[in-house]
Motif scaffolding. Sequence first.
Motif, PDB file in Angstrom:
ATOM      1  N   PRO A  36       0.849  -1.275  -0.054  1.00 32.32           N
ATOM      2  CA  PRO A  36      -0.145  -0.015  -0.009  1.00 32.32           C
ATOM      3  C   PRO A  36       0.768   1.202  -0.166  1.00 32.32           C
ATOM      4  CG  PRO A  36      -0.646  -1.608   1.571  1.00 32.32           C
ATOM      5  CD  PRO A  36       0.601  -2.017   1.223  1.00 32.32           C
ATOM      6  N   GLU A  39       3.148   3.739  -4.984  1.00 32.43           N
ATOM      7  CA  GLU A  39       2.454   4.581  -5.771  1.00 32.43           C
ATOM      8  C   GLU A  39       2.168   3.663  -6.866  1.00 32.43           C
ATOM      9  OE1 GLU A  39       0.867   7.271  -5.353  1.00 32.43           O
ATOM     10  OE2 GLU A  39       1.954   7.317  -3.177  1.00 32.43           O
ATOM     11  N   VAL A  42      -0.693   1.256  -5.712  1.00 31.20           N
ATOM     12  CA  VAL A  42      -1.830   1.967  -5.487  1.00 31.20           C
ATOM     13  C   VAL A  42      -2.579   2.331  -7.009  1.00 31.20           C
ATOM     14  CG1 VAL A  42      -3.138   4.011  -4.797  1.00 31.20           C
ATOM     15  CG2 VAL A  42      -1.452   2.796  -3.322  1.00 31.20           C
ATOM     16  N   ARG A  71      -6.187   3.331  -2.105  1.00 32.52           N
ATOM     17  CA  ARG A  71      -5.168   3.141  -1.082  1.00 32.52           C
ATOM     18  C   ARG A  71      -5.969   2.720   0.189  1.00 32.52           C
ATOM     19  NH1 ARG A  71      -2.948   7.352  -1.634  1.00 32.52           N
ATOM     20  NH2 ARG A  71      -1.063   7.023  -2.724  1.00 32.52           N
TER      21      ARG A  71
END
Length: 209
Positions: A36, A39, A42, A71
């Motif tokens: 998580p 980037e 996500v 996220r």
Amino acid sequence: MTHPDDGHLAHRVPAPADHPFPDLHGHGLHLRPWDPDSEADVDAWFRGRTDPEFRRWNTPLKITTDLDSARDSLSDTAWNTAEGVAASYCVTDAATGAPLGHIGVNLINPVMKSARVGYWVLPEVRGRRVATHALSLVARWALTESGLGLHRLELDHAVGHDSSCHIAERCGFRYEGTLRGAMWEAGRHDAYRDMHLHARLAQDPDVGV
């Protein structure tokens, strides 16, 4: 295919080191924990869960609408995995590391030795048998004593989702029947639709996909 989230369990974000299950390899794929804090992860999670085809066939409890909700949802997924109630993997290209999709063993019942598997792939990799190969890897691992040691692994999908039917059958998940009104309609939590149930048992032959 995925299943409704189990709800928001915590705000603590587990690190990949908290993943209690091994990475899986094969067919040019590397199945690793979702991160998580990444980037790239996500973004892949956001694109997968907002894809029109995903939304046509799946209605999670928490709908992903933007990167923040993606996220949050991914953090819940990582938390469930760290707690051992699910085994969720980011499916990646073994050569490049690029995220390709998701597969998870959910609703793990250690008493009955059963669970349910769900998956999705990003639009740009459809047609490359990514879902088939990822499902084959996970099923083989989950149904052996050196893996999760399950007796029964179930797979369900909305009636009409023919590609999921074909993937299930290719991977040795036999069709067992239609469950009436067993899942939400697309984009709704107040209406229901039928789904097909498939399953594979530990003693079933490995189809060798």
